[in-house]
Design a protein around this motif. Structure first.
Motif, PDB file in Angstrom:
ATOM      1  N   GLY A  15      -7.974  -1.659   2.688  1.00  0.00           N
ATOM      2  CA  GLY A  15      -7.180  -1.761   3.907  1.00  0.00           C
ATOM      3  C   GLY A  15      -7.251  -3.114   4.587  1.00  0.00           C
ATOM      4  O   GLY A  15      -6.720  -3.287   5.684  1.00  0.00           O
ATOM      5  N   GLU A  37       5.587   4.400   1.909  1.00  0.00           N
ATOM      6  CA  GLU A  37       6.185   5.595   2.510  1.00  0.00           C
ATOM      7  C   GLU A  37       6.984   5.242   3.759  1.00  0.00           C
ATOM      8  O   GLU A  37       8.013   5.859   4.048  1.00  0.00           O
ATOM      9  CB  GLU A  37       5.097   6.622   2.830  1.00  0.00           C
ATOM     10  N   MET A  38       6.534   4.227   4.485  1.00  0.00           N
ATOM     11  CA  MET A  38       7.256   3.795   5.672  1.00  0.00           C
ATOM     12  C   MET A  38       8.521   3.012   5.310  1.00  0.00           C
ATOM     13  O   MET A  38       9.508   3.037   6.041  1.00  0.00           O
ATOM     14  CB  MET A  38       6.344   2.931   6.558  1.00  0.00           C
ATOM     15  N   HIS A  65      -2.215  -5.259   3.611  1.00  0.00           N
ATOM     16  CA  HIS A  65      -1.249  -4.165   3.471  1.00  0.00           C
ATOM     17  C   HIS A  65      -0.330  -4.358   2.272  1.00  0.00           C
ATOM     18  O   HIS A  65       0.506  -3.491   1.982  1.00  0.00           O
ATOM     19  CB  HIS A  65      -0.414  -4.050   4.746  1.00  0.00           C
ATOM     20  N   SER A 109       0.833  -1.201   0.000  1.00  0.00           N
ATOM     21  CA  SER A 109       0.000   0.000   0.000  1.00  0.00           C
ATOM     22  C   SER A 109       0.867   1.251   0.000  1.00  0.00           C
ATOM     23  O   SER A 109       2.059   1.214   0.344  1.00  0.00           O
ATOM     24  CB  SER A 109      -0.911   0.009   1.233  1.00  0.00           C
ATOM     25  N   ASN A 110       0.280   2.359  -0.358  1.00  0.00           N
ATOM     26  CA  ASN A 110       1.010   3.629  -0.345  1.00  0.00           C
ATOM     27  C   ASN A 110       1.553   3.947   1.045  1.00  0.00           C
ATOM     28  O   ASN A 110       2.673   4.444   1.198  1.00  0.00           O
ATOM     29  CB  ASN A 110       0.091   4.768  -0.812  1.00  0.00           C
ATOM     30  N   GLU A 111       0.744   3.666   2.090  1.00  0.00           N
ATOM     31  CA  GLU A 111       1.180   3.928   3.459  1.00  0.00           C
ATOM     32  C   GLU A 111       2.436   3.125   3.790  1.00  0.00           C
ATOM     33  O   GLU A 111       3.408   3.657   4.327  1.00  0.00           O
ATOM     34  CB  GLU A 111       0.069   3.564   4.449  1.00  0.00           C
ATOM     35  N   VAL A 112       2.401   1.841   3.449  1.00  0.00           N
ATOM     36  CA  VAL A 112       3.545   0.974   3.751  1.00  0.00           C
ATOM     37  C   VAL A 112       4.760   1.408   2.937  1.00  0.00           C
ATOM     38  O   VAL A 112       5.894   1.426   3.443  1.00  0.00           O
ATOM     39  CB  VAL A 112       3.187  -0.498   3.482  1.00  0.00           C
TER      40      VAL A 112
END
Length: 454
Positions: free
Chosen positions: A218, A122-123, A221, A117-120
């Motif tokens: 969601g 970026e992390m 991930h 995912s985009n969130e992962v």
């Protein structure tokens, strides 16, 4: 139907294909597939008339998921199908649905990716080195994901990833990548069919076309899937592919064409004919440096086949792959259908799948090397393949140098530099290979209530 074919034979100049038609045990066939670009040999064999050249009247039917597809082949609703390479092996050894399934044809090499995912993403990015151009350095190790998983766990949230089926290449590739980066993807055993015993990352099944929507919701991930569903995440702006399976293991085996052993025994000439048609389709897909890929993309984009936008399919099918939006890189061998003896059903490919089943507990007890060889030889049928290939060469429809005539069915060991964990793979020594892997069952180890025992 047979009278029509006899009439054709009587009124047309004799040809090898027409001569062979008269000996076919079955003319009308239904083949199943899942909506992935690596079903391409089936679509091309149909659209280019290669099945008809063999006297075969084929119907291609998309299936809802891999279990439905396998059940269809077993119960005879389908005569054969585009299959996960692990399916014929698992069925034959009785893992899941039990049936003797064989394959005379390997459908492709490579073709999968792992998307987060985009969130992962970026992390992960702070953990990934950059090239001189400021773009992420590939291949990306799962070690870059490890701190992200730790962060999720610290806040009480499980890190979840999707794969397409318990005996899929995608499951084993995702597990391989995670383990190579120090993350435990979990074990099967002790009554746990989810494969999550001792897992750092929880893997679960999601059908390929549903992967992007499940990621966007969601529920997971990240995921490992074939195309076009990694590129679909890029186009939808919901995720980033972090690695291809070509980067995990260069020119790794992918799907196969599966039939029941009973079908092959009862219909040897039909099996030979359909194998001829599929070989011709694979040649067409790769010939002249992939010159036919644009046409193949148009075929696959049709709703009756993959049904994704042609632009999405072309993103990987024509020799490129897009990672983060705008990060397009040349990957000419992302999809291979004939080069590098891609269509030959190597015993060593079968052995690799069996080692992964043992590694993660799907084969619960230790097996000696000979067991691996015997299972491989009961499922993979290079004898059928080479017979079909020889007849194509004799008919002037395939090149003499396109086939591994002298092989014993085992590839030379895959060199360490071609595999992401730097460990060579030799199909002739399965137990030694298992012992070399840092995470996974070895020797007489089993999976118990507390995890790995022994």
């Amino acid at each position: 139907m047979k009278r029509i074919l006899l009439g054709l034979a009587a009124s047309t100049i004799a040809s090898p294909a027409l001569a062979q038609m008269l000996d076919l045990e079955k003319f009308e066939l239904t083949f199943g597939f899942i909506k992935l670009t690596d079903m391409a040999p089936l679509a091309v064999a149909y659209e280019q008339g290669y099945f008809l050249d063999e006297g075969l009247f084929v119907t291609l039917e998309a299936q809802a998921n891999w279990k439905v597809l396998l059940d269809g082949v077993i119960d005879g609703t389908l005569d054969g199908a585009h299959m996960l390479a692990g399916q014929p092996l698992a069925a034959t050894i009785g893992y899941g649905t039990e049936a003797h399934i064989v394959t005379p044809f390997s459908m492709d090499l490579n073709g999968n990716g792992i998307t987060v995912s985009n969130e992962v993403w970026e992390m992960m990015k702070p953990n990934i080195p950059e090239n001189a151009d400021g773009l992420p350095q590939h291949p990306i190790s799962a070690s870059a994901l490890a701190p992200v998983v730790a962060d999720f766990n610290a806040r009480g949230e499980a890190f979840k990833m999707g794969m397409v089926f318990p005996v899929s290449t995608h499951n084993y590739e995702l597990r391989y990548w995670l383990a190579a980066g120090g993350l435990n993807p979990g074990f099967y055993g002790n009554g746990d069919a989810t494969g999550q015993v001792g897992a750092d990352v929880l893997l679960s099944v999601t059908p390929p076309p549903q992967m992007p929507a499940t990621l966007e919701a969601g529920t997971i991930h990240g995921y490992c899937v074939g195309e076009p569903w990694n590129q679909q995440a890029v186009f939808k702006g919901i995720g980033v592919p972090v690695i291809t399976d070509y980067e995990i293991w260069k020119n790794n085996p992918e799907k196969v064409f599966g039939l029941t052993a009973g079908f092959v025994e009862e219909n040897p000439n039909t099996t030979r004919a359909l194998t001829r048609a599929l070989i011709r389709a694979a040649i067409w897909l790769d010939e002249n440096d992939n010159a036919n890929r644009e046409e193949a993309v148009e075929i696959l984009s049709r709703h009756e086949y993959v049904g994704a936008d042609a632009e999405v399919i072309a993103n990987s099918m024509t020799g490129t792959f897009e990672y983060e939006k705008g990060d397009v890189r040349e990957v000419p061998d992302f999809n291979v259908f004939f080069r590098y003896n891609a269509t030959y059903p190597y015993y060593s490919d079968a052995v690799w799948y069996l080692t992964q089943m043992r590694r993660w507990g799907q084969i619960p007890e230790a097996k000696d090397d000979q067991w691996f060889f015997d299972v491989a030889e009961s499922v993979y049928r290079p004898d059928i393949y080479l017979d079909a290939a020889r007849s194509l060469v004799e008919d002037g429809l395939a090149p003499e140098d396109g086939f591994p005539w002298d092989t014993d069915g085992y590839k030379d060991p895959a060199p360490a530099e071609d595999i992401i964990d730097g460990l060579a793979y030799d199909g002739r020594t399965p137990n030694a290979y298992l012992d070399s892997l840092s995470i996974g069952l070895k020797g007489d180890q089993t999976v118990g209530a507390s995890g790995v025992e022994g």
